[in-house]
Design an enzyme around this catalytic site. Structure first.
Site, PDB file in Angstrom:
ATOM      1  N   GLY A 284      61.196 -16.470  58.738  1.00 60.67           N
ATOM      2  CA  GLY A 284      62.607 -16.263  58.980  1.00 60.67           C
ATOM      3  C   GLY A 284      62.973 -15.099  58.134  1.00 60.67           C
TER       4      GLY A 284
ATOM      5  CD  GLN B 216      65.222 -12.349  53.841  1.00 59.06           C
ATOM      6  OE1 GLN B 216      65.442 -12.890  54.825  1.00 59.06           O
ATOM      7  NE2 GLN B 216      64.500 -12.952  52.886  1.00 59.06           N
TER       8      GLN B 216
ATOM      9  CG  HIS C 262      68.744 -14.601  53.098  1.00 64.00           C
ATOM     10  ND1 HIS C 262      68.784 -14.347  51.975  1.00 64.00           N
ATOM     11  CD2 HIS C 262      67.688 -15.339  53.729  1.00 64.00           C
ATOM     12  CE1 HIS C 262      67.655 -14.551  51.427  1.00 64.00           C
ATOM     13  NE2 HIS C 262      66.813 -15.115  52.162  1.00 64.00           N
TER      14      HIS C 262
ATOM     15  CG  HIS D 112      66.209 -19.822  53.589  1.00 64.47           C
ATOM     16  ND1 HIS D 112      65.605 -20.083  52.372  1.00 64.47           N
ATOM     17  CD2 HIS D 112      66.152 -18.431  53.649  1.00 64.47           C
ATOM     18  CE1 HIS D 112      65.143 -19.225  51.707  1.00 64.47           C
ATOM     19  NE2 HIS D 112      65.313 -17.831  52.436  1.00 64.47           N
ATOM     20  CD  GLU D 113      66.163 -16.709  57.228  1.00 63.33           C
ATOM     21  OE1 GLU D 113      66.553 -15.516  56.606  1.00 63.33           O
ATOM     22  OE2 GLU D 113      65.019 -17.165  56.700  1.00 63.33           O
TER      23      GLU D 113
ATOM     24  CB  CYS E 231      63.489 -16.744  49.459  1.00 56.96           C
ATOM     25  SG  CYS E 231      64.438 -15.432  50.099  1.00 56.96           S
ATOM     26  CG  LEU E 232      59.646 -13.748  53.624  1.00 60.21           C
ATOM     27  CD1 LEU E 232      60.007 -12.930  55.294  1.00 60.21           C
ATOM     28  CD2 LEU E 232      58.463 -13.814  53.422  1.00 60.21           C
TER      29      LEU E 232
HETATM   30 NI    NI Z   1      65.046 -16.108  52.239  1.00 58.09          NI
END
Ligand code: NI
Length: 184
Positions: free
Chosen positions: A46, A51, A135, A131-132, A89-90
């Site tokens: 995701g 991000q 963000h 989660h997204e 998380c990225l």
């Molecule tokens: Ni994330």
């Protein structure tokens, strides 16, 4: 194929509330392609606009081998049932913690063609959506942790930022952790 730079903890864009997309254009379609390339390159499952430095309400995801994109997403239903699972998380590489999320959610938004869509997600897909969408509201998964764990996470992130500890797996990973599949 274009792989974009993934913004990491400390970048103010991650804390901004992203603005709604008024009209889906070719620029958005091109951004979605690049975001999917970026997500797959890492790899993750995701990735949200902020991000990659784009403060617009848009995210991409990968589920059962297929990539999708949602624009202006909103959770319209969440189950009372909750499930706790390890999340990463990225934008916060190396940190993994258990996070409690609704087991099922319904999400409404528009797709890359600007057509309305409604998707029901359970378990991992529901987790990705929650989660997204967080963000897009400037919320990170570590914000959901109990006080002590959140403090530990922030301490680690500050130490990494100062170069006191190398970035990488800083928090012991639980059993069953599979690696990239929890990176959102
Ligand atoms: Ni994330």
């Amino acid at each position: 194929m274009a792989v974009l730079a993934v913004r990491e903890w400390g970048d103010p864009v991650l804390r901004q509330k992203a603005r709604p997309v008024e009209r889906v254009t070719d620029l958005h379609r091109s951004l979605i392609k690049d975001m999917i390339d970026t997500m797959r390159d890492v790899p993750g499952i995701g990735l949200a606009g902020p991000q990659v430095g784009v403060s617009e309400r848009i995210f991409v995801y990968e589920h059962e081998g297929e990539a999708g994109a949602l624009i202006n997403p909103a959770i319209t239903r969440r189950s009372e049932d909750k499930i706790t699972s390890e999340e990463g998380c990225l934008s916060i590489p190396g940190l993994y913690y258990d996070v409690e999320r609704a087991t099922e959610v319904s999400v409404e938004g528009v797709d890359a063609d600007g057509a309305p869509v409604m998707i029901e997600g359970a378990e991992l897909l529901a987790r990705i959506f929650q989660h997204e969408i967080d963000h897009l509201d400037g919320v990170l998964f570590i914000d959901h942790l109990p006080d002590e764990q959140r403090k530990e996470a922030l301490r680690t992130l500050r130490e990494q930022a100062l170069g006191l500890v190398p970035p990488g797996p800083a928090h012991a990973r639980g059993p069953g952790a599979g690696g990239a599949e929890e990176m959102l």
